[in-house]
Design an enzyme around this catalytic site. Structure first.
Site, PDB file in Angstrom:
ATOM      1  N   ASP A  54       0.830  -1.198   0.000  1.00 33.93           N
ATOM      2  CA  ASP A  54       0.000   0.000   0.000  1.00 33.93           C
ATOM      3  C   ASP A  54       0.874   1.262   0.000  1.00 33.93           C
ATOM      4  O   ASP A  54       2.084   1.191  -0.152  1.00 33.93           O
ATOM      5  CB  ASP A  54      -0.933  -0.054   1.214  1.00 33.93           C
ATOM      6  N   HIS A  80      -9.346   8.872   4.301  1.00 34.74           N
ATOM      7  CA  HIS A  80      -9.088   7.681   5.097  1.00 34.74           C
ATOM      8  C   HIS A  80      -9.847   7.752   6.419  1.00 34.74           C
ATOM      9  O   HIS A  80     -10.000   8.828   6.999  1.00 34.74           O
ATOM     10  CB  HIS A  80      -7.585   7.541   5.391  1.00 34.74           C
ATOM     11  N   HIS A  96      -9.709   4.782  -2.952  1.00 41.31           N
ATOM     12  CA  HIS A  96      -9.066   4.815  -1.643  1.00 41.31           C
ATOM     13  C   HIS A  96     -10.037   5.367  -0.600  1.00 41.31           C
ATOM     14  O   HIS A  96     -10.978   6.076  -0.924  1.00 41.31           O
ATOM     15  CB  HIS A  96      -7.808   5.691  -1.692  1.00 41.31           C
TER      16      HIS A  96
END
Length: 373
Positions: free
Chosen positions: A145, A262, A299
């Site tokens: 990642d 995120h 993402h």
């Protein structure tokens, strides 16, 4: 380094520009396939090279994305493999730099500029998945990642081992790697990616790259205060990636920013605009006279609304990252086990069944790890 800088400038030169003639639909051959098992060379276990790439093209042709789960040890790897096997679908197992270091053991040195434990942990994790995945009966892609510029020694170490593995086995150890140079100037980002893709193409390894910035906090990288305009890529930026990388290798995916963050967040705090991915496809498609020529990665998948996910996958998203949600799920399994068995977890001896009764069957790590899985 000076070498990388000069090579990245070279990579942006005219010799790597994409030709203008029309191209055929890269997914056409997969539209009539009934199952991913019909892809030539498909097998249970880790897939790489053309087989892995064709699997992604199959996903795009069928309008779905493969989930990619960040793992930190054999237990989380097993959980992903078991879940994928239960529904009979492929998945990614991926390691972040911090997760890879944890896999090897936090007691090992992991010096700045060397990141030797992170290299070791990622390679050990890849070998582990290679050994156990065939028993689960489903295809798996092994991936590394986010790799920022300061983490390039980690990337270099993994790639060196890929090259060694290729010399022995005829394929790379990993299916793919991600470079996240989105914090660097756009042209430098693309140029460095071009240099690495040229190296990866020789061993049939897939590159994932990022443009724009994914907000929030992940693996110690804090982008929570980033300017909002950085959370959205433009068609011109995406096209520049394609026209630079496509002549080098077809095997690259783009994590273009469309408001991704995120972690989980309160509804309304993040504005995902998956329709932007469609505009990126349209822009490139008009130039190439092709339908959906780009391969995207989603993402910051955790906490996303289903409607945003559903729209994104219609625009050529072939991979979607999930980490925060599965971190919580792992903890929640342990928490529930503790809540249900609290009186058996206060000491080695003594519980409601008697003061001298042992509790070993409750605090045995295999017991609560299994609940987490």
């Amino acid at each position: 380094s000076i070498a990388v800088k000069s090579l990245s400038q070279f990579a942006l030169g005219s010799c790597f520009r994409v030709p203008s003639p029309a191209m055929s639909d890269p997914c056409a051959q997969f539209k009539d396939m009934k199952s991913y098992w019909d892809i030539p060379g498909m097998k249970a276990g880790v897939v790489t090279g053309k087989v892995a790439w064709n699997l992604l093209q199959f996903c795009k042709a069928k309008g779905f994305a493969l989930p990619a789960f960040n793992c930190t040890g054999s237990s989380s790897c097993n959980a992903v493999l078991e879940a994928a096997a239960k529904i009979g679908m492929p998945a990614y197992i991926q390691f972040s730099e911090g997760g890879a270091c944890f896999f090897a053991g936090k007691g090992l040195p992991n010096d700045k500029g060397k990141l030797q434990a992170s290299i070791l942990g990622a390679c050990a994790g890849a070998h582990y998945v290679r050994n156990v995945a065939p028993a689960y009966g489903i295809p798996v892609l092994v991936h590394s990642d986010h790799c920022a510029k300061k983490l390039l020694p980690w990337f270099d170490g993994m790639l060196e081992y890929d090259e060694y593995f290729f010399s022995v086995k005829g394929e790379p150890l990993f299916s793919s790697h991600m470079l996240d140079l989105s914090e660097e100037p756009h042209e430098e980002n693309i140029g460095i990616c071009a240099v690495y893709l040229a190296r990866m193409a020789k061993i049939n390894c897939i590159l994932e790259m990022e443009i724009g910035i994914t907000g929030g906090v992940e693996d110690g990288v804090d982008n929570s205060g980033i300017a909002k305009d950085k959370l959205y890529s433009t068609p011109e930026e995406v096209w520049q990636v394609y026209e630079t990388l496509a002549p080098i290798s077809e095997k690259f995916t783009i994590a273009a920013a469309f408001g991704n963050v995120h972690g989980v967040y309160k509804a309304g705090n993040v504005v995902l605009r998956p329709e932007l991915l469609g505009s990126f496809q349209d822009y490139a498609g008009k130039i190439l006279q092709s339908s959906k020529p780009l391969n995207f990665v989603f993402h910051g998948g955790s906490g996303s609304e289903k409607r945003s996910i559903d729209e994104a996958r219609t625009h050529g998203v072939v991979k979607m990252n999930v980490d925060t949600d599965t971190q919580w799920a792992y903890w929640e399994g342990i928490k529930k086990f503790y809540d249900d068995n609290e009186l058996f977890l206060q000491g080695q001896l003594g519980n409601p069944k008697g003061l001298d009764k042992p509790n070993k069957s409750y605090y045995d790590p295999r017991k609560w790890n299994r609940e987490a899985e």
